[in-house]
Motif scaffolding. Structure first.
Motif, PDB file in Angstrom:
ATOM      1  N   ILE A 155       0.875  -1.183   0.000  1.00 13.31           N
ATOM      2  CA  ILE A 155       0.000   0.000   0.000  1.00 13.31           C
ATOM      3  C   ILE A 155       0.905   1.224   0.000  1.00 13.31           C
ATOM      4  O   ILE A 155       1.602   1.491   0.979  1.00 13.31           O
ATOM      5  CB  ILE A 155      -0.929   0.020   1.225  1.00 13.31           C
ATOM      6  CG1 ILE A 155      -1.931  -1.139   1.140  1.00 13.31           C
ATOM      7  CG2 ILE A 155      -1.660   1.354   1.325  1.00 13.31           C
ATOM      8  CD1 ILE A 155      -2.913  -1.203   2.288  1.00 13.31           C
ATOM      9  N   CYS A 222      -2.801  -6.731   0.358  1.00 12.76           N
ATOM     10  CA  CYS A 222      -4.019  -5.960   0.059  1.00 12.76           C
ATOM     11  C   CYS A 222      -4.251  -5.908  -1.444  1.00 12.76           C
ATOM     12  O   CYS A 222      -3.344  -5.552  -2.206  1.00 12.76           O
ATOM     13  CB  CYS A 222      -3.888  -4.540   0.613  1.00 12.76           C
ATOM     14  SG  CYS A 222      -5.341  -3.515   0.304  1.00 12.76           S
ATOM     15  N   PHE A 249      -0.901   0.717  -7.725  1.00 13.55           N
ATOM     16  CA  PHE A 249      -1.699  -0.006  -6.733  1.00 13.55           C
ATOM     17  C   PHE A 249      -1.799  -1.483  -7.095  1.00 13.55           C
ATOM     18  O   PHE A 249      -1.745  -1.865  -8.273  1.00 13.55           O
ATOM     19  CB  PHE A 249      -3.099   0.606  -6.621  1.00 13.55           C
ATOM     20  CG  PHE A 249      -3.109   1.950  -5.954  1.00 13.55           C
ATOM     21  CD1 PHE A 249      -2.932   2.060  -4.581  1.00 13.55           C
ATOM     22  CD2 PHE A 249      -3.280   3.110  -6.696  1.00 13.55           C
ATOM     23  CE1 PHE A 249      -2.932   3.303  -3.968  1.00 13.55           C
ATOM     24  CE2 PHE A 249      -3.282   4.352  -6.094  1.00 13.55           C
ATOM     25  CZ  PHE A 249      -3.096   4.451  -4.716  1.00 13.55           C
TER      26      PHE A 249
END
Length: 670
Positions: A155, A222, A249
């Motif tokens: 992240i 994530c 991302f």
């Protein structure tokens, strides 16, 4: 059914579903399968539709998730985090497709995504910087867990210069890979702590921890899957996903763009099989209408969007025969029942055993010898028995009774108040406990002895060469006997004996961790070592003295006192000391870089740009400074980073304690 009976039924369902929601979202310890929960929720929804006058205004059919924990600041979501409608069959997907067509016509696309089995998170970025991370909570507000989320490696805290909106929110799922889960759960088992049921629970429990330093030690991942902005920068969801990838991302590579419901169903069927080849858990597929304009046209219900649906896979389940129940004794003495099954194929593997957790589980299932049992392997890594086929129970079958004595050494088992596990207290003479303790002692995180492994310890114990950890330090006296063993050449024996000798240089905290005291993990061992300085002080410490050490609670303190009550343990410590192991803190273990901070005390709070909190702590201590555990009048400086706790800030201001930044600290050291 009378109107009173219907009302009672609805009230019971509300109570039960609220409790299950609390167990799932707040405690991260679910007690019911998703499929069963959804069935009960659907039943309640049907009764409310038939009898709206009886509906509870706070019914779980109107909620998205659970309640908010009280450990974190509550933050309202700018865009509500709505849940999706769930389905478990293909016809429901076709019905969903027909509803979409009635509203927006035939020309549209679907995006199919894996439904990760983790914890939903909302990330807010302002001017390319991560400023807030909030859990789903109840859908309208959640917990601010920014400090913990910043420890997750994939992240980004700050994005490179790009044409991104000044403020945007990304949503995703925090998860833990199965390999990491198994390793960490094994460590919990060795410490005598309650194990998590599956990676989802472990990830959720980790995100809710108060200490971000501990969070950082647990490898979380994530996946991000949606973007929210004040105005539409993209025309489609698919376009936004590709842009998120280009911004750096972590977006799943398994998403797919489809033009009709048949292709969607092919995607669903494909991943029903292939999900077991992933390194993480998924529990279904999310299907979304691609066009943002068409999403707006379709709109929302009270709790979910009309343009998306979730297809959930049923946990795979098979029926087989319980052949017998055996009992494993762990290093800490915990006795775990294991169901030995007639081999059966389940989720792509052959299952021969299933966990029974503890005595309570055997009693709940009412297991009998030779029972025909239903075994499930869904979110669980280890298969578990979920039910019994009572129609196939043999007449006169004996009930399975959890033993009252240790299956290895015949010592009476004990159960501590408030715990579910039974323990064998005979830790000095119970074979698996002895072997497990020595294996723990030589481990990488403890004494890190080269040339020794678990199998070698097992062999040495069987041959009578080691019965205690102290016996490792007398093996050099039996080198000739070692040479007679299979697979032990002269070179390997030399390497092993050198590794044992080198281990005498390991610091006190490593020796203390290696002793295997229940609840004393790596971090606790370090706190105890530096809090007491030597083994004599630790052995003689009272409960009050122990709990006064930072992060040492009553349960840990009681376990330590109980450990040192045993003469056998004290004898082992005396032998280790006589063999030259370090049983005191060497004051110069922290090599001073300077004395510029001597006499100054510090507390660290928040998240920092350049250094981690552990690195800043080492920097302060290596220049003569002292760390305090809390803010008091004795404190000289509060080293404050981003997102520090408001209560600490208020207390520091009231006591007029100077706040310094990372840069200020570095200036002090110039």
């Amino acid at each position: 059914m009378s109107i009173f009976a219907i009302k009672d039924k609805m009230d019971d369902l509300v109570k039960e579903l609220n409790q299950h929601s609390y167990n799932y979202y707040v405690l991260a310890m679910p007690t019911i399968a998703d499929f069963e929960f959804d069935k009960k929720l659907a039943e309640l929804a049907r009764l409310e539709q038939e009898h709206p006058e009886l509906a509870d205004p706070n019914s779980p059919t109107l909620k998205v998730g659970g309640d908010i924990t009280k450990n974190f600041t509550t933050v309202k979501h700018k865009w509500p985090m709505l849940s999706l409608g769930n389905t478990y069959n293909e016809q429901d997907l076709r019905d969903f497709d027909e509803r979409v067509k009635k509203t927006i016509g035939e020309r549209f696309e679907y995006v199919c995504e894996l439904k990760f089995d983790g914890l939903s998170i909302s990330l807010t970025y302002e001017d390319l910087k991560l400023v807030k991370a909030v859990t789903r909570g109840d859908g309208t507000k959640g917990d601010d867990v920014t400090t913990n989320i910043k420890t997750i490696h994939n992240i980004p805290h700050k994005l490179k210069d790009l044409a991104a909106p000044p403020i945007f929110e990304i949503r995703g799922e925090i998860l833990m890979h199965r390999a990491a889960f198994e390793r960490l759960n094994k460590e919990r088992e060795e410490l005598g702590e309650v194990q998590y049921a599956n990676p989802r629970n472990f990830a959720a429990g980790t995100v809710k921890m108060q200490d971000s330093g501990e969070v950082a030690k647990r490898p979380l991942d994530c996946f991000l899957y949606s973007l929210n902005t004040d105005k539409n920068y993209f025309k489609t969801h698919w376009e936004s996903l590709q842009t998120l990838k280009s911004w750096g991302f972590h977006v799943s590579e398994h998403s797919e763009l489809n033009t009709n419901v048949d292709d969607v169903l092919s995607f669903v069927r494909k991943w029903d099989e292939e999900r077991f080849n992933l390194s993480y858990d998924i529990d279904g597929i999310v299907i979304k209408v691609n066009s943002y304009a068409q999403q707006q046209e379709l709109g929302f219900t009270a709790k979910s969007p009309r343009w998306a649906i979730s297809f959930k896979y049923k946990a795979q389940e098979v029926e087989t025969i319980l052949e017998k129940v055996t009992y494993q004794v762990g290093r800490t003495g915990a006795v775990t029942p294991v169901a030995n099954l007639k081999p059966v194929q389940l989720a792509g593997t052959t299952v021969k055993r299933a966990t029974l957790h503890n005595a309570n589980e055997i009693e709940r299932l009412d297991l009998h010898e030779g029972d025909s049992v239903f075994v499930e392997k869904g979110g669980e890594i280890i298969p578990k028995i979920i039910n019994i086929n009572l129609k196939k129970r043999k007449p006169g079958a004996n009930r399975i009774i959890y033993p009252s004595i240790c299956p290895e050494c015949n010592t009476g088992l004990i159960r501590n108040e408030g715990e579910v596990a039974f323990y064998c207290p005979n830790d000095e003479a119970c074979p698996p406990q002895i072997v497990g303790k020595i294996q723990h002692f030589i481990g990488r995180k403890a004494m890190n002895i080269d040339g020794l492994g678990d199998e070698t310890i097992e062999t040495f114990y069987q041959k009578g060469l080691v019965k205690h950890i102290s016996d490792l330090y007398t093996l050099h006296e039996r080198a000739d006997q070692l040479k007679t063993l299979e697979r032990f050449g002269e070179r390997s024996i030399e390497n092993m004996l050198k590794g044992i000798e080198d281990s005498k240089q390991m610091p006190f905290e490593k020796v203390l961790f290696g002793l295997g005291i229940r609840y004393v993990g790596e971090t606790v061992a370090k706190k105890l070592a530096y809090g007491t300085k030597n083994i004599e002080t630790l052995v003689g410490a009272t409960l009050e003295e122990l709990v006064s050490i930072n992060e040492i609670g009553q349960r840990i303190a009681e376990s330590i006192i109980e450990y040192f009550k045993k003469p056998e343990h004290l004898q082992q410590i005396a032998l280790l000391k006589s063999y030259g192991l370090k049983l005191e803190v060497v004051e110069n273990e922290i090599a001073l870089q300077s004395d510029k901070l001597t006499g100054k005390t510090f507390v660290i709070s928040g998240v920092f740009e350049t250094y981690s909190r552990e690195e800043l702590k080492d920097l302060i201590e290596s220049n003569g400074g002292k760390m305090l555990s809390s803010i008091s009048a004795k404190l000289n400086f509060l080293l404050a980073g981003d997102n520090m706790g408001p209560s600490k800030l208020d207390k520091a201001k009231k006591l007029n304690i100077p706040l310094i930044s990372e840069g200020d600290l570095l200036e002090m050291l110039k």
